[in-house]
Design a protein around this motif. Structure first.
Motif, mmCIF file in Angstrom:
data_model
loop_
_atom_site.group_PDB
_atom_site.id
_atom_site.type_symbol
_atom_site.label_atom_id
_atom_site.label_comp_id
_atom_site.label_asym_id
_atom_site.label_seq_id
_atom_site.Cartn_x
_atom_site.Cartn_y
_atom_site.Cartn_z
ATOM 1 N N SER A 20 30.648 26.734 76.094
ATOM 2 C CA SER A 20 30.221 26.768 74.704
ATOM 3 C C SER A 20 31.192 27.605 73.879
ATOM 4 N N ALA A 21 31.384 27.198 72.647
ATOM 5 C CA ALA A 21 32.176 28.007 71.725
ATOM 6 C C ALA A 21 31.353 29.230 71.322
ATOM 7 N N THR A 22 32.045 30.309 70.990
ATOM 8 C CA THR A 22 31.384 31.522 70.511
ATOM 9 C C THR A 22 31.981 31.908 69.166
ATOM 10 N N ALA A 23 31.150 32.450 68.293
ATOM 11 C CA ALA A 23 31.626 32.802 66.959
ATOM 12 C C ALA A 23 30.969 34.091 66.494
ATOM 13 N N VAL A 24 31.680 34.812 65.640
ATOM 14 C CA VAL A 24 31.143 35.987 64.958
ATOM 15 C C VAL A 24 31.304 35.756 63.462
ATOM 16 N N VAL A 25 30.194 35.863 62.737
ATOM 17 C CA VAL A 25 30.217 35.792 61.279
ATOM 18 C C VAL A 25 29.981 37.208 60.765
ATOM 19 N N LYS A 26 31.034 37.855 60.282
ATOM 20 C CA LYS A 26 30.936 39.253 59.830
ATOM 21 C C LYS A 26 30.960 39.289 58.302
ATOM 22 N N ILE A 27 29.911 39.876 57.736
ATOM 23 C CA ILE A 27 29.778 39.977 56.284
ATOM 24 C C ILE A 27 29.899 41.441 55.890
ATOM 25 N N ASP A 28 30.886 41.753 55.069
ATOM 26 C CA ASP A 28 31.103 43.122 54.621
ATOM 27 C C ASP A 28 30.250 43.407 53.382
ATOM 28 N N PRO A 29 29.975 44.683 53.112
ATOM 29 C CA PRO A 29 29.164 45.031 51.936
ATOM 30 C C PRO A 29 29.743 44.535 50.616
ATOM 31 N N ASP A 30 31.072 44.360 50.554
ATOM 32 C CA ASP A 30 31.688 43.908 49.302
ATOM 33 C C ASP A 30 31.710 42.388 49.170
ATOM 34 N N GLY A 31 31.090 41.690 50.133
ATOM 35 C CA GLY A 31 30.996 40.238 50.041
ATOM 36 C C GLY A 31 32.076 39.481 50.785
ATOM 37 N N ARG A 32 33.010 40.172 51.394
ATOM 38 C CA ARG A 32 34.014 39.476 52.183
ATOM 39 C C ARG A 32 33.403 38.998 53.498
ATOM 40 N N VAL A 33 33.751 37.763 53.892
ATOM 41 C CA VAL A 33 33.221 37.164 55.116
ATOM 42 C C VAL A 33 34.388 36.799 56.025
ATOM 43 N N THR A 34 34.259 37.170 57.290
ATOM 44 C CA THR A 34 35.241 36.763 58.292
ATOM 45 C C THR A 34 34.516 35.998 59.390
ATOM 46 N N VAL A 35 35.000 34.798 59.671
ATOM 47 C CA VAL A 35 34.438 33.970 60.740
ATOM 48 C C VAL A 35 35.473 33.882 61.847
ATOM 49 N N MET A 36 35.106 34.360 63.037
ATOM 50 C CA MET A 36 35.999 34.325 64.198
ATOM 51 C C MET A 36 35.394 33.403 65.246
ATOM 52 N N LEU A 37 36.081 32.308 65.554
ATOM 53 C CA LEU A 37 35.577 31.284 66.470
ATOM 54 C C LEU A 37 36.493 31.170 67.668
ATOM 55 N N ARG A 38 35.954 31.361 68.859
ATOM 56 C CA ARG A 38 36.702 31.106 70.092
ATOM 57 C C ARG A 38 36.196 29.790 70.678
ATOM 58 N N HIS A 39 37.126 28.866 70.937
ATOM 59 C CA HIS A 39 36.727 27.513 71.301
ATOM 60 C C HIS A 39 37.713 26.913 72.295
ATOM 61 N N ASP A 40 37.335 25.740 72.832
ATOM 62 C CA ASP A 40 38.214 24.974 73.706
ATOM 63 C C ASP A 40 39.234 24.276 72.810
ATOM 64 N N ALA A 41 40.417 24.876 72.698
ATOM 65 C CA ALA A 41 41.384 24.433 71.690
ATOM 66 C C ALA A 41 41.882 23.012 71.930
ATOM 67 N N LEU A 42 42.088 22.636 73.190
ATOM 68 C CA LEU A 42 42.612 21.298 73.463
ATOM 69 C C LEU A 42 41.553 20.234 73.238
ATOM 70 N N ALA A 43 40.314 20.523 73.603
ATOM 71 C CA ALA A 43 39.240 19.558 73.369
ATOM 72 C C ALA A 43 39.075 19.307 71.874
ATOM 73 N N PHE A 44 39.071 20.374 71.083
ATOM 74 C CA PHE A 44 38.919 20.201 69.640
ATOM 75 C C PHE A 44 40.132 19.494 69.043
ATOM 76 N N ALA A 45 41.328 19.829 69.532
ATOM 77 C CA ALA A 45 42.528 19.173 69.028
ATOM 78 C C ALA A 45 42.483 17.670 69.262
ATOM 79 N N LEU A 46 41.870 17.266 70.384
ATOM 80 C CA LEU A 46 41.762 15.851 70.722
ATOM 81 C C LEU A 46 40.461 15.235 70.207
ATOM 82 N N ASP A 47 39.724 16.000 69.387
ATOM 83 C CA ASP A 47 38.503 15.515 68.741
ATOM 84 C C ASP A 47 37.466 15.048 69.757
#
Length: 231
Positions: A20-47
């Motif tokens: 399974s892919a894993t992700a972190v959605v981090k929201i800072d108090p000033d409204g900035r959002v960072t999404v970090m996704l770790r995934h199977d890069a080759l599977a996604f590249a090949l759709d």
């Protein structure tokens, strides 16, 4: 013998573990959002999904030219931009991709892993800024990523982790922009759209679907080992 034959012929039988892919959605108090996704890069590249893709097309991509790999990754990047959704008050927010798998990174992985064991897991990092007046935030990942286990880290609350089904829009989490560490010290879970039992049930469903029907090859392998034993 029947069990071993069934293992070989089972649809979707893989030489690599489906993850399974894993992700972190981090929201800072000033409204900035960072999404970090770790995934199977080759599977996604090949759709294709990590649970259904075979090894052969991924090795073919790895063994191909840099030009072909670069083109495939560029198409994957565009696909992610088109399919990923960051929602604030149910309205889409534009994102900027600041990190995405590159040909250089894939070739470096090949040099560091001469045994070429799959899957090749890499990161996608995206950033955005929430508009003023945002009260709740949600995300949706491309369906082809299959299950995504997401951790939501908001100001003033403890992080919460829950699995999302393929293509599911994450339940909207309330955000309190402008709050700092003092508010976080209260460990408040206010604005959490899912309870503990709901999250537990999501993990039960995730585990079941990874065994039946998506993990038939793993079950047949264990059965084959059992039947090979003389005792």
């Amino acid at each position: 013998m029947f069990a071993l034959a069934a293992l070989v012929l089972a649809p979707g039988a893989l030489g690599h573990p489906g993850v399974s892919a894993t992700a972190v959605v981090k929201i800072d108090p000033d409204g900035r959002v960072t999404v970090m996704l770790r995934h199977d890069a080759l599977a996604f590249a090949l759709d294709d999904t990590p649970m259904s893709i075979a090894d052969a097309p991924m090795y073919e991509l790895l063994d191909g030219t840099d030009e072909a790999l670069t083109q495939t990754l560029a198409e994957a990047r565009e696909r992610f931009l088109n399919l990923f959704r960051l929602l604030a008050n149910d309205r889409q927010v534009n994102i900027e991709i600041v990190e995405f798998p590159t040909t250089a990174a894939v070739r470096a992985w090949q040099r560091e892993h001469p045994e070429r064991r799959l899957p090749l897991k890499m990161d996608i990092v995206a950033r955005a800024t929430l508009p003023m007046g945002t009260r709740n935030v949600s995300v949706r990942f491309p369906e082809v990523l299959a299950d995504v286990v997401v951790t939501v880290d908001r100001p003033g609350t403890e992080p919460i982790t829950l699995p999302l089904r393929p293509g599911e829009i994450m339940p909207a989490f309330e955000v309190r922009l402008g709050t700092g560490s003092a508010a976080a010290a209260s460990h408040s879970q206010a604005g959490t759209p899912v309870g503990t039992l709901s999250i537990f049930w999501r993990y039960v469903v995730l585990g079941f679907t990874h065994i039946m029907p998506k993990g038939v090859d793993h079950a047949l392998f264990v059965l084959g080992l059992f039947l090979l034993s003389p005792r």
